[in-house]
Design an enzyme around this catalytic site. Structure first.
Site, mmCIF file in Angstrom:
data_model
loop_
_atom_site.group_PDB
_atom_site.id
_atom_site.type_symbol
_atom_site.label_atom_id
_atom_site.label_comp_id
_atom_site.label_asym_id
_atom_site.label_seq_id
_atom_site.Cartn_x
_atom_site.Cartn_y
_atom_site.Cartn_z
ATOM 1 N N ASN A 173 0.848 -1.182 0.000
ATOM 2 C CA ASN A 173 0.000 0.000 0.000
ATOM 3 C C ASN A 173 0.885 1.235 0.000
ATOM 4 O OD1 ASN A 173 -2.925 -0.982 0.385
ATOM 5 N ND2 ASN A 173 -1.762 -2.163 1.899
ATOM 6 N N GLU A 174 1.092 1.779 -1.180
ATOM 7 C CA GLU A 174 2.005 2.897 -1.367
ATOM 8 C C GLU A 174 1.378 4.204 -0.866
ATOM 9 O OE1 GLU A 174 4.912 2.291 -1.993
ATOM 10 O OE2 GLU A 174 5.271 0.968 -3.690
#
Length: 648
Positions: A173-174
């Site tokens: 999850n950037e």
């Protein structure tokens, strides 16, 4: 005064006592001496829940992570299984997988999990769930929806373990991910791809996409345990634990989880306020070391030389009790100034016929045997090249032990260049001609990320050995004093290494006992992103422990100094010996680094700093000198810093 807070989620129960020293922390944090002890704690938490649920005749649902962080946890779980722990009631869901990715690839998280855990325990294979890196792109959304449904059908995740990326990502999850995001395909951030480049033998080989559980999926877990090891994670841990919640750092969302623990080693926790500046949190027990740290911090904070600090400066920044305890700012300032001044010496092997009462090294014996351990074949000159040159210039018997071959850091083109030289030089030798043809054929057909053949690994090792010998000759180190250990833990042909073994320790033990040095220099640069420095240091420590147990007499007259430089530098407050480097010696140091031609211009694994190693080293050395000067000490061109490790 303390209070207690209660967290209860089914049989995951915690009673936590409020500690004022944690007042800046918005997530529960536990700090362990090292990653081994921290990993043992996490593995025990998992095993306790497995046993409890077995007694209740229920399943346990675990959310699992990959990467270097959880590997020791998996080692302990395998150990527990061998001691009788069953995983028959365990259902697992992995966080993520690169896309596209074949399950049998050396980069696959399927392969990773099998090698580190699943192949060694009795978990039912139908209970293992890992995102599919081969699913048709038209079916990815459906796959992700089904992944979420399977988690719900299993009863939800009981314990989710996490690592943390340099950008603050959890799973993949950037930055920019929503707190409600679910399992999906995402595009990887460039920083994430750069950090993974070493695993894939170059950034160009790293997939641009991945399938990951969402932040919302993680937040739905009953308990979350995030683990982080090493100084390289310290800053992002501080932001995640003490900063504001923001989408640019997904890990900050965990502040809103009702049952989340951050499990850290000392290094990863080092930037937390209670560790880095405890005087800002509560009353301190003022040791000499803490006084030095606090005074330097105050000097840098106010941009004042140490001897110019006043009582009011100390009072304003939470150190009034220190002034009251010591007597005055002047007393504190002079005490710390003298401590710093005593660390500076132009004689890393000790100054002959001098009073060494306040010097970091002993005057006697005047000519010492110095053994420099270099994890890779260039760490010696990158990190302490100025000191190495000074030791040689001052007549000490300098040995260098190259602990690993460094073969994975050599580009394929370098092998071809050397093989072409051999082909031209040995035109009449059919064996050489055949060998060159074989090597060129392999490299021509080599797939991205494919492990080199054993033969090519050897050639790459020889290239680095030749460069190391060239650097030794330039520095004046005798060739017979260059020791190439080729520690077995490193020789896998991939970035992922084996755990160190008795063989690694014995090789190091034997060399130490043979050389019997008065000084040992070793890399304490534990932010090396690939972990080689950390393992090499542990091997040295273990060898020293054995030597102490075996009563090695020469150890009683041996100092161990830890250097840094390739990836980071010691804090000024930690340095116990600093060696000034003049412009001429800095130029010589750079020339020694340049002898490592295969690492020049572009290193295979630059980590998160894209500059060449000589540029990093020069900047760090000059920055150390600048900081000493700003504190009010003499101005030097550059300085190398060391911390003493006391083992007896």
């Amino acid at each position: 005064m303390s209070t207690t807070t209660l967290n209860q989620t089914n049989d995951l129960f915690q009673l936590k006592e409020y500690d004022e020293s944690h007042k800046f922390e918005k997530i529960a944090t536990e700090i362990y001496d090292d990653s081994d002890k921290a990993s043992l704690y996490v593995a025990q938490e998992i095993s306790k829940l497995i046993v409890l649920r077995q007694q209740q005749n229920k399943n346990v649902v675990l959310g699992l992570a990959t990467g270097s962080t959880p590997t020791k946890v998996y080692d302990f779980l395998v150990k527990f299984h061998k001691e009788g722990l069953s995983f028959k009631n365990v259902i697992t869901f992995n966080l993520d997988e690169y896309y596209p990715m074949e399950p049998d690839s050396i980069h696959s998280y399927v392969r990773f999990m099998n090698e580190h855990l699943f192949d060694h325990i009795d978990v039912d294979k139908k209970n293992i769930h890992i995102p599919d890196g081969t699913v048709n792109k038209d079916n990815i959304r459906e796959f992700c929806d089904n992944y979420e449904k399977k988690i719900v059908e299993a009863g939800g995740i009981d314990i989710q373990i996490l690592g943390i990326g340099r950008t603050g990502h959890i799973g993949f999850n950037e930055p920019g991910s929503s707190i409600t995001s679910k399992t999906r395909i995402i595009r990887l951030d460039r920083v994430t791809r750069l950090d993974a480049a070493s695993d894939f033998f170059g950034e160009e080989n790293v997939p641009t996409k991945a399938i990951t559980m969402g932040v919302g999926t993680i937040m739905n877990a009953r308990k979350v345990i995030l683990m982080a090891w090493g100084e390289g994670k310290a800053n992002i841990i501080k932001e995640s634990v003490e900063g504001k919640i923001k989408e640019s750092i997904p890990a900050t969302f965990l502040q809103e989880h009702p049952n989340c623990d951050f499990i850290l080693d000392q290094a990863a926790a080092s930037s937390l306020t209670r560790i880095s500046t405890p005087w800002l949190v509560s009353e301190c027990l003022w040791t000499d070391k803490l006084i030095k740290k606090a005074t330097i911090w105050l000097s840098e904070k106010l941009n004042k030389a140490i001897l110019k600090l006043t009582n009011e400066d100390y009072n304003e920044y939470g150190m009034g009790n220190l002034v009251a305890e010591i007597g005055s700012a002047e007393h504190i300032n002079l005490k710390v100034f003298n401590q710093l001044q005593h660390t500076i010496t132009g004689w890393p092997g000790g100054k002959p016929n001098a009073d060494d009462t306040n010097r970091p090294e002993r005057a006697n014996p005047a000519k010492k045997t110095s053994l420099i351990f270099s994890p890779h074949p260039d760490d010696d000159v990158i990190s302490m090249g100025g000191t190495l040159l000074r030791l040689v210039d001052q007549g000490h018997n300098v040995h260098v032990a190259y602990q690993t071959s460094g073969n994975i850091a050599v580009f394929d083109d370098e092998v071809i260049r050397f093989m072409e030289f051999a082909r031209e030089a040995q035109k009449d030798n059919p064996e050489i001609q055949a060998q060159v043809k074989k090597v060129r054929e392999f490299l021509k057909n080599k797939r991205p990320g494919q492990v080199d053949s054993h033969e090519i690994q050897q050639f790459k090792g020889l290239i680095r050995k030749g460069e190391a010998l060239a650097a030794c000759r330039y520095c004046g180190v005798k060739e017979e004093n260059a020791h190439f250990q080729n520690l077995p833990f490193y020789e896998t042909g991939t970035v992922k290494k084996k755990p160190y073994s008795d063989a690694d320790i014995q090789i190091t033990y034997d060399l130490l006992n043979k050389v019997k040095p008065h000084q040992i220099f070793a890399a304490g640069d534990l932010s090396d992103p690939h972990g080689t420095h950390r393992v090499c240091l542990q091997v040295i420590y273990k060898a020293l422990e054995r030597l102490v147990e075996d009563g090695a007499e020469w150890l009683k007259d041996c100092y161990v100094w830890l250097y840094r430089g390739a990836w980071q530098e010691w804090d000024i407050s930690d340095m116990e010996m600093t060696i000034p480097i003049g412009p001429k010696d800095m130029a010589r140091k750079k020339n020694a680094i340049f002898k490592h031609q295969s690492q020049k211009d572009a290193a295979m694994f630059p980590g998160n700093d894209e500059r060449e190693f000589w540029q990093r080293a020069e900047q760090r050395n000059k920055e150390t000198a600048r900081k000493y000067n700003a504190l009010g000490l003499a101005e030097y061109e550059a300085m190398e810093g060391f911390v003493r490790y006391k083992f007896n």
